[in-house]
Design a protein around this motif. Sequence first.
Motif, PDB file in Angstrom:
ATOM      1  N   THR A   5       0.788  -1.325   0.075  1.00 29.81           N
ATOM      2  CA  THR A   5       0.067   0.054   0.079  1.00 29.81           C
ATOM      3  C   THR A   5       1.059   1.300   0.275  1.00 29.81           C
ATOM      4  O   THR A   5       0.504   2.304  -0.732  1.00 29.81           O
ATOM      5  CB  THR A   5      -0.765  -0.013   1.206  1.00 29.81           C
ATOM      6  N   LEU A   6       1.857   1.076   0.840  1.00 28.87           N
ATOM      7  CA  LEU A   6       2.949   2.360   0.930  1.00 28.87           C
ATOM      8  C   LEU A   6       3.416   2.618  -0.425  1.00 28.87           C
ATOM      9  O   LEU A   6       3.689   3.752  -0.998  1.00 28.87           O
ATOM     10  CB  LEU A   6       3.746   2.291   2.006  1.00 28.87           C
ATOM     11  N   ARG A   7       4.056   1.690  -1.152  1.00 25.72           N
ATOM     12  CA  ARG A   7       4.471   1.685  -2.450  1.00 25.72           C
ATOM     13  C   ARG A   7       3.444   2.306  -3.574  1.00 25.72           C
ATOM     14  O   ARG A   7       4.008   3.208  -4.195  1.00 25.72           O
ATOM     15  CB  ARG A   7       5.132   0.336  -2.895  1.00 25.72           C
ATOM     16  N   ALA A   8       2.346   1.738  -3.344  1.00 25.84           N
ATOM     17  CA  ALA A   8       1.243   2.492  -4.232  1.00 25.84           C
ATOM     18  C   ALA A   8       1.021   4.152  -4.139  1.00 25.84           C
ATOM     19  O   ALA A   8       0.931   4.530  -4.918  1.00 25.84           O
ATOM     20  CB  ALA A   8       0.058   1.666  -4.087  1.00 25.84           C
ATOM     21  N   VAL A   9       0.944   4.182  -2.762  1.00 27.70           N
ATOM     22  CA  VAL A   9       0.734   5.817  -2.541  1.00 27.70           C
ATOM     23  C   VAL A   9       2.018   6.686  -2.916  1.00 27.70           C
ATOM     24  O   VAL A   9       1.719   7.625  -3.250  1.00 27.70           O
ATOM     25  CB  VAL A   9       0.438   5.772  -0.848  1.00 27.70           C
ATOM     26  N   LYS A  10       3.264   6.070  -2.514  1.00 27.03           N
ATOM     27  CA  LYS A  10       4.348   6.862  -2.791  1.00 27.03           C
ATOM     28  C   LYS A  10       4.476   7.135  -4.577  1.00 27.03           C
ATOM     29  O   LYS A  10       4.587   7.969  -4.916  1.00 27.03           O
ATOM     30  CB  LYS A  10       5.632   6.210  -2.605  1.00 27.03           C
ATOM     31  N   GLU A  11       3.867   5.989  -5.191  1.00 23.13           N
ATOM     32  CA  GLU A  11       4.109   6.131  -6.800  1.00 23.13           C
ATOM     33  C   GLU A  11       2.837   7.131  -7.197  1.00 23.13           C
ATOM     34  O   GLU A  11       3.214   7.923  -7.932  1.00 23.13           O
ATOM     35  CB  GLU A  11       3.774   4.708  -7.414  1.00 23.13           C
ATOM     36  N   TRP A  12       1.690   6.807  -6.452  1.00 21.65           N
ATOM     37  CA  TRP A  12       0.715   7.974  -6.942  1.00 21.65           C
ATOM     38  C   TRP A  12       1.202   9.166  -6.614  1.00 21.65           C
ATOM     39  O   TRP A  12       0.786  10.365  -7.434  1.00 21.65           O
ATOM     40  CB  TRP A  12      -0.517   7.472  -6.143  1.00 21.65           C
ATOM     41  N   ALA A  13       1.563   9.490  -5.460  1.00 17.80           N
ATOM     42  CA  ALA A  13       2.109  10.915  -4.958  1.00 17.80           C
ATOM     43  C   ALA A  13       3.217  11.372  -5.866  1.00 17.80           C
ATOM     44  O   ALA A  13       3.403  12.458  -6.360  1.00 17.80           O
ATOM     45  CB  ALA A  13       2.582  10.753  -3.572  1.00 17.80           C
ATOM     46  N   ARG A  14       4.254  10.541  -6.194  1.00 21.34           N
ATOM     47  CA  ARG A  14       5.208  10.984  -7.100  1.00 21.34           C
ATOM     48  C   ARG A  14       4.642  11.325  -8.615  1.00 21.34           C
ATOM     49  O   ARG A  14       4.830  12.367  -9.267  1.00 21.34           O
ATOM     50  CB  ARG A  14       6.104   9.848  -7.463  1.00 21.34           C
ATOM     51  N   VAL A  15       3.814  10.407  -9.193  1.00 22.22           N
ATOM     52  CA  VAL A  15       3.162  10.792 -10.590  1.00 22.22           C
ATOM     53  C   VAL A  15       2.327  12.074 -10.595  1.00 22.22           C
ATOM     54  O   VAL A  15       2.415  12.798 -11.477  1.00 22.22           O
ATOM     55  CB  VAL A  15       2.301   9.564 -10.895  1.00 22.22           C
ATOM     56  N   HIS A  16       1.958  12.456  -9.254  1.00 25.93           N
ATOM     57  CA  HIS A  16       0.739  13.766  -9.184  1.00 25.93           C
ATOM     58  C   HIS A  16       1.561  14.806  -8.777  1.00 25.93           C
ATOM     59  O   HIS A  16       0.899  15.873  -8.503  1.00 25.93           O
ATOM     60  CB  HIS A  16      -0.677  13.109  -8.438  1.00 25.93           C
ATOM     61  N   GLY A  17       3.033  14.915  -8.589  1.00 20.95           N
ATOM     62  CA  GLY A  17       3.763  15.830  -8.032  1.00 20.95           C
ATOM     63  C   GLY A  17       3.453  16.355  -6.560  1.00 20.95           C
ATOM     64  O   GLY A  17       3.783  17.375  -6.420  1.00 20.95           O
ATOM     65  N   PRO A  46      -6.924  -6.454   2.664  1.00 23.01           N
ATOM     66  CA  PRO A  46      -5.754  -6.491   1.390  1.00 23.01           C
ATOM     67  C   PRO A  46      -5.337  -5.090   1.220  1.00 23.01           C
ATOM     68  O   PRO A  46      -6.203  -4.062   1.322  1.00 23.01           O
ATOM     69  CB  PRO A  46      -6.710  -7.166   0.155  1.00 23.01           C
ATOM     70  N   ALA A  47      -4.270  -5.043   0.349  1.00 21.39           N
ATOM     71  CA  ALA A  47      -3.761  -3.829   0.014  1.00 21.39           C
ATOM     72  C   ALA A  47      -4.626  -2.929  -0.860  1.00 21.39           C
ATOM     73  O   ALA A  47      -4.729  -1.859  -0.809  1.00 21.39           O
ATOM     74  CB  ALA A  47      -2.277  -3.999  -0.853  1.00 21.39           C
ATOM     75  N   SER A  48      -5.373  -3.601  -1.584  1.00 20.08           N
ATOM     76  CA  SER A  48      -6.399  -2.998  -2.448  1.00 20.08           C
ATOM     77  C   SER A  48      -7.291  -2.284  -1.567  1.00 20.08           C
ATOM     78  O   SER A  48      -7.701  -1.005  -1.958  1.00 20.08           O
ATOM     79  CB  SER A  48      -7.142  -3.842  -3.308  1.00 20.08           C
ATOM     80  N   LYS A  49      -7.853  -2.840  -0.820  1.00 24.93           N
ATOM     81  CA  LYS A  49      -8.960  -2.164   0.271  1.00 24.93           C
ATOM     82  C   LYS A  49      -8.127  -1.134   0.892  1.00 24.93           C
ATOM     83  O   LYS A  49      -8.699  -0.087   1.020  1.00 24.93           O
ATOM     84  CB  LYS A  49      -9.471  -3.234   1.044  1.00 24.93           C
ATOM     85  N   LEU A  50      -6.838  -1.474   1.552  1.00 22.40           N
ATOM     86  CA  LEU A  50      -6.119  -0.331   2.151  1.00 22.40           C
ATOM     87  C   LEU A  50      -6.213   1.176   1.409  1.00 22.40           C
ATOM     88  O   LEU A  50      -6.276   2.303   1.809  1.00 22.40           O
ATOM     89  CB  LEU A  50      -4.729  -0.699   2.734  1.00 22.40           C
ATOM     90  N   LEU A  51      -5.874   0.851   0.197  1.00 21.12           N
ATOM     91  CA  LEU A  51      -5.638   2.070  -0.888  1.00 21.12           C
ATOM     92  C   LEU A  51      -6.889   2.857  -0.859  1.00 21.12           C
ATOM     93  O   LEU A  51      -6.754   3.904  -0.939  1.00 21.12           O
ATOM     94  CB  LEU A  51      -4.934   1.388  -2.001  1.00 21.12           C
ATOM     95  N   HIS A  52      -8.016   2.135  -1.138  1.00 22.98           N
ATOM     96  CA  HIS A  52      -9.243   2.645  -1.074  1.00 22.98           C
ATOM     97  C   HIS A  52      -9.433   3.282   0.236  1.00 22.98           C
ATOM     98  O   HIS A  52      -9.964   4.550   0.007  1.00 22.98           O
ATOM     99  CB  HIS A  52     -10.298   1.420  -1.479  1.00 22.98           C
ATOM    100  N   LEU A  53      -9.462   2.574   1.603  1.00 28.21           N
ATOM    101  CA  LEU A  53      -9.610   3.428   2.629  1.00 28.21           C
ATOM    102  C   LEU A  53      -8.631   4.514   2.811  1.00 28.21           C
ATOM    103  O   LEU A  53      -8.942   5.713   3.490  1.00 28.21           O
ATOM    104  CB  LEU A  53      -9.341   2.535   3.665  1.00 28.21           C
ATOM    105  N   PHE A  54      -7.513   4.608   2.191  1.00 28.96           N
ATOM    106  CA  PHE A  54      -6.210   5.625   2.362  1.00 28.96           C
ATOM    107  C   PHE A  54      -6.882   6.966   1.724  1.00 28.96           C
ATOM    108  O   PHE A  54      -7.064   7.788   2.481  1.00 28.96           O
ATOM    109  CB  PHE A  54      -5.142   5.267   1.692  1.00 28.96           C
ATOM    110  N   PHE A  55      -7.420   6.736   0.526  1.00 29.80           N
ATOM    111  CA  PHE A  55      -8.066   7.970  -0.049  1.00 29.80           C
ATOM    112  C   PHE A  55      -9.322   8.450   0.415  1.00 29.80           C
ATOM    113  O   PHE A  55      -9.594   9.703   0.573  1.00 29.80           O
ATOM    114  CB  PHE A  55      -7.854   7.683  -1.536  1.00 29.80           C
TER     115      PHE A  55
END
Length: 186
Positions: A5-17, A46-55
């Motif tokens: 989840t952290l890797r996905a969030v960091k990549e999302w943040a990087r892509v979005h500046g 699961p990581a997919s649900k954590l990502l959804h909950l994060f946002f």
Amino acid sequence: NFRLTLRAVKEWARVHGLYSNVLGFLGGVNWAILVCWVFKRNLNAPASKLLHLFFRTFANWKWPSPVRLSNQQRPPDGVNHLSTWNPRENFRDAKHLMPIITPCYPSMNSSYNVGEPQLRRIRDEFWYASKLMDKVYSGKEKWNALFESNGFFDQHQNYLQVRNVASFSISFPSVLELDLSTSVSR
């Protein structure tokens, strides 16, 4: 699940500046604390649900309400007392816009440099990502849409680029001069 989840969030943040402490956005520690806050409340997700909950969580967060992983305010045995982040006692702490508090002693705001424009942009991106995740979960959108560039440079017609170049022999005020007639171009 936390690491993915952290890797996905960091990549999302990087892509979005949004991955830049220097520019007043958030860095690695900030993103890790935010993901950890969601993970602690959803340990078996699961990581997919954590990502959804994060946002969803941070799209609706009431800033400047602080994000805290723990409430440790007292030093461990054998450690001298140090000042900790406390907006009731420190007027500077009370002015922080997006407090993300470190979990160990002495607790500090790891995002003290976030300004109004950066907070507005982060909120907008959280909101957009939350809506996008709803579409992913309903099958209306694919996962890769989350990691597509947000088109920031397509959304704005004009830019101002400022370059400061100086040698050690130049006085500081002369470094700050800006000639707008030669610096603005399309």
